[in-house]
Design an enzyme around this catalytic site. Structure first.
Site, PDB file in Angstrom:
ATOM      1  N   GLY A  52       0.821  -1.210   0.000  1.00 60.02           N
ATOM      2  CA  GLY A  52       0.000   0.000   0.000  1.00 60.02           C
ATOM      3  C   GLY A  52       0.847   1.249   0.000  1.00 60.02           C
ATOM      4  O   GLY A  52       1.888   1.305   0.677  1.00 60.02           O
ATOM      5  N   GLU A 128     -10.302  -1.074  -5.574  1.00 53.64           N
ATOM      6  CA  GLU A 128      -9.290  -0.585  -6.500  1.00 53.64           C
ATOM      7  C   GLU A 128      -9.646  -0.754  -7.979  1.00 53.64           C
ATOM      8  O   GLU A 128      -9.024  -0.114  -8.825  1.00 53.64           O
ATOM      9  CB  GLU A 128      -7.958  -1.311  -6.236  1.00 53.64           C
ATOM     10  CG  GLU A 128      -7.459  -1.211  -4.807  1.00 53.64           C
ATOM     11  CD  GLU A 128      -7.063   0.196  -4.415  1.00 53.64           C
ATOM     12  OE1 GLU A 128      -6.788   1.017  -5.319  1.00 53.64           O
ATOM     13  OE2 GLU A 128      -7.055   0.493  -3.210  1.00 53.64           O
TER      14      GLU A 128
END
Length: 223
Positions: A52, A128
């Site tokens: 991340g 995402e």
């Protein structure tokens, strides 16, 4: 917030975006197909590491066992994705971070337990992969004591929302004014910088943008 990432919420966001004009979105079937393709190529016995670099730093939404400071080579953090939903809108468009090619990037690696891979990657893909602006990539993630194979999402350079070139001034302007249902781009920038600072990661690119935004605010205050 985990509850934000479900099929009904995703469909709502897509409908909202399409009310304001054309918006490319993956179907649930298309999105699941990319997820299953990715998962078919990995070994799940030891779980899955996820790298991340932006909002995952403070709001991963998926369940994980542990996180570690991590570095990814070959990609750099950059505001190169136009945002018309989420933290942007047609009236107040913004920018989002993505991993673009070149350089390296410091962030966090989150470990998903083997038995949670199916459910947690479903959350990740709804988060995402709404529009296909990212590509799921198999990557080598450098942890403090070793290198592991894992997942991250990098920009899809063929996507219509990808911005190949943008000046620092235009970047700052869009981040200063961009806002949508999930909040403002300004908060997104400041949260990212704050969590990197907590990890003692100094991202010169993000700090430069933050400084120029402060200068922009100062000029507005004295105007």
């Amino acid at each position: 917030m985990r509850e934000e990432f479900n099929r009904e919420r995703v469909e709502e966001l897509i409908r909202e975006a399409k009310r304001h004009g054309p918006f490319h979105a993956l179907t649930h079937e298309e999105r699941d197909a990319t997820r299953h393709e990715f998962l078919s190529k990995i070994s799940k016995e030891e779980g899955l590491w996820v790298f991340g670099y932006g909002s995952l730093l403070w709001n991963p939404a998926f369940h994980f066992t542990v996180w570690q400071p991590a570095r990814l080579y070959g990609f750099r953090r950059r505001f190169c994705l136009q945002a018309s939903i989420g933290r942007g809108s047609p009236e107040k468009p913004g920018l989002m971070l993505a991993l673009d090619h070149g350089g390296s990037c410091n962030g966090r690696a989150f470990h998903i337990a083997p038995e949670k891979i199916e459910t947690e990657t479903d959350i990740l893909w709804m988060r995402e992969m709404i529009s296909g602006a990212y590509d799921a990539r198999h990557v080598q993630i450098r942890l403090p004591d070793r290198t592991v194979k894992g997942l991250t999402f990098v920009i899809n350079r063929s996507h219509p929302r990808y911005i190949a070139e943008i000046s620092m001034e235009e970047t700052v302007r869009l981040l200063a004014t961009g806002e949508g249902r999930l909040g403002s781009c300004r908060d997104y920038l400041n949260n990212t910088v704050a969590h990197l600072d907590e990890m003692d990661v100094k991202d010169r690119y993000l700090h430069a943008i933050q400084q120029k935004m402060k200068e922009l605010d100062h000029r507005a205050d004295i105007a």
